[in-house]
Design an enzyme around this catalytic site. Structure first.
Site, PDB file in Angstrom:
ATOM      1  N   HIS A  30       0.828  -1.210   0.000  1.00  0.00           N
ATOM      2  CA  HIS A  30       0.000   0.000   0.000  1.00  0.00           C
ATOM      3  C   HIS A  30       0.865   1.265   0.000  1.00  0.00           C
ATOM      4  CE1 HIS A  30      -3.665   2.327   0.902  1.00  0.00           C
ATOM      5  NE2 HIS A  30      -2.839   3.089   1.607  1.00  0.00           N
ATOM      6  N   GLU A  31       1.825   1.306   0.913  1.00  0.00           N
ATOM      7  CA  GLU A  31       2.665   2.501   1.000  1.00  0.00           C
ATOM      8  C   GLU A  31       3.593   2.617  -0.204  1.00  0.00           C
ATOM      9  OE1 GLU A  31       1.771   4.574   3.060  1.00  0.00           O
ATOM     10  OE2 GLU A  31       0.534   3.234   4.268  1.00  0.00           O
ATOM     11  N   HIS A  70       1.900   4.654  -2.931  1.00  0.00           N
ATOM     12  CA  HIS A  70       2.057   6.099  -2.757  1.00  0.00           C
ATOM     13  C   HIS A  70       3.464   6.550  -3.149  1.00  0.00           C
ATOM     14  CE1 HIS A  70      -1.795   6.389  -0.792  1.00  0.00           C
ATOM     15  NE2 HIS A  70      -1.425   5.659   0.234  1.00  0.00           N
TER      16      HIS A  70
END
Length: 456
Positions: A111-112, A115
């Site tokens: 998920h990170e 980004h």
């Protein structure tokens, strides 16, 4: 990151795992006559920053005796696993705990990374990449980015130097995130969700190619994998492996969810009154009269665990095109059930809000999945990814959806941003709320561990 357990999965989906109060003598599982098993898991597990339902884990894994009229023979090794009050120390080894923790960590990192990569590939300055929140446990620096592991495993974050007083980057630098056009910022904020969605599909595709998709076939009646000692069921002659085919002369349907519900309802309504059960044992059918004991609330109980009477097999693709089709169908089925389950969670929020669980529950459930069947980790990981993606789109502070909402609000205001102090206050309060809630849940779930209860 928190975990949510759906209290009311959609009736159209089979619940391979059903989260309920594990101290209850009667458990429920949902079922569809024949479908892919993994479509059900999504209706029971939600991995997110929100709340849901009951805690406890019952899954009965008995697939043998295929020459019988049903897949469950009398002499089978009725292996069941249950997380009663998060019974970590009932695990066969620490390996399953490590596997579950690895799945959780991988999902956070993916998920990170979404980004991070969305910013990096656009040339946007990034200052931090963290797994967890709070005090730093370990860190290193590379290319002006601080990579760290932090104390509280409630998620993660990617930091930008936009308002960092220690940064030597000019405030008007066009490569600061805050100075980028709205579309660039939307891409960075939404990239985490996109990464989890892609990761979920990749997991399902790998499952299809490596182990195949589990497919279930339902048989009439309800399986009794376990009979508790000194219970009404034990006293009146029920045995593990029995199949309850009828109750009070009414045949139970083939659909597991309704069959179990009918049986449970009759037992609850009949404390200290005879209940006539038609039971299949091996190749023979006979009748047993059971007198349910009375609970403190006046309902009846007989002291058994119940499971759908099903057989599960694996289906493998014949070629790569079929593998894509299998994975696609499974992905959309899981996605639909995740959305439907979360919808029902929010519709029943007043009942489910008090039963949210945190990282301890995630690892406990994942460890039980790994211990029972490593194949289940594929579905477990895919569903956690999908739930994280959906929940992060909610317009709440500290979630990606909250950041997106502020950006869209800016666009609606003709490009005028909210005052910086107000925006920071909103996001900081959201992060603090998540940390406090997460700490509370970690403590509460840890105290629910059976070995901790014994010490206390």
């Amino acid at each position: 990151m928190l975990i949510t357990f759906s209290s009311s999965p959609p009736s159209s989906s089979f619940s391979l795992v059903r989260f309920i109060n594990s101290k209850s003598p009667i458990s429920e599982l949902g079922l569809k006559p024949r479908t892919h098993v993994s479509k059900s898991l999504s209706s029971s597990i939600c991995y997110s920053f929100c709340s849901s339902s009951n805690i406890g884990f019952h899954y009965k894994n008995q697939f043998f005796g295929e020459k019988s009229r049903c897949p469950h023979g009398k002499g089978g090794n009725f292996r069941s696993w249950a997380m009663a009050g998060f019974d970590f120390w009932g695990l066969e080894s620490a390996q399953s705990v490590m596997e579950a923790a690895a799945v959780l960590t991988a999902i956070i990192v993916v998920h990170e990374s979404g980004h991070f990569l969305a910013a990096y590939l656009q040339g946007i300055h990034v200052s931090k990449f963290a797994v967890g929140f709070g005090p730093i446990l370990a860190k290193f620096n590379a290319n002006n980015v601080e990579y760290s592991i932090r104390a509280f495993p409630l998620g993660g974050f990617v930091g930008f130097p936009d308002n960092d007083p220690e940064s030597d980057i000019p405030v008007d630098d066009e490569n600061l995130l805050k100075n980028r056009p709205i579309l660039d910022r939307v891409l960075v904020i939404s990239a985490g969700v996109i990464a989890n969605i892609i990761f979920a599909y990749v997991i399902i595709f790998v499952q299809v190619l490596s182990v195949g998709l589990p497919v279930q076939e339902a048989f009439p009646g309800v399986l009794v994998p376990e009979v508790r000692a000194f219970s009404a069921a034990s006293r009146d002659g029920l045995l593990p492996g029995d199949i309850i085919l009828a109750v009070n002369g009414i045949e139970l349907p083939q659909s597991g969810s309704s069959a179990i519900s009918e049986l449970v309802d009759v037992i609850k309504r009949s404390p200290k009154r005879n209940v006539l059960l038609k039971v299949g044992r091996g190749e023979k059918d006979f009748k047993i009269r059971v007198t349910p004991d009375e609970n403190s609330d006046g309902t009846g109980r007989i002291g058994v665990q119940l499971s759908p009477n099903i057989k599960i097999s694996k289906v493998r693709p014949k070629n790569l095109l079929e593998a894509y089709n299998f994975a696609g169908n499974e992905f959309w089925g899981l996605s639909f059930n995740v959305l439907d389950s979360l919808k029902q969670t929010f519709l029943n929020f007043s009942q489910s809000a008090s039963k949210v669980s945190g990282p301890v529950a995630i690892i406990a459930v994942g460890a039980e999945v790994a211990r029972s069947n490593t194949d289940g980790l594929f579905q477990f990981a895919a569903i956690l990814n999908l739930n994280l993606a959906v929940i992060n789109l909610l317009p709440l502070p500290a979630l990606d959806g909250g950041s997106l909402f502020l950006i869209l609000l800016e666009a609606a205001r003709g490009g005028r941003k909210l005052p910086l102090e107000l925006e920071q206050r909103i996001m900081s309060s959201g992060i603090m709320l998540v940390i406090l809630l997460g700490l509370f849940l970690i403590v509460r779930d840890t105290l629910n561990l059976d070995f901790i209860k014994e010490l206390l």
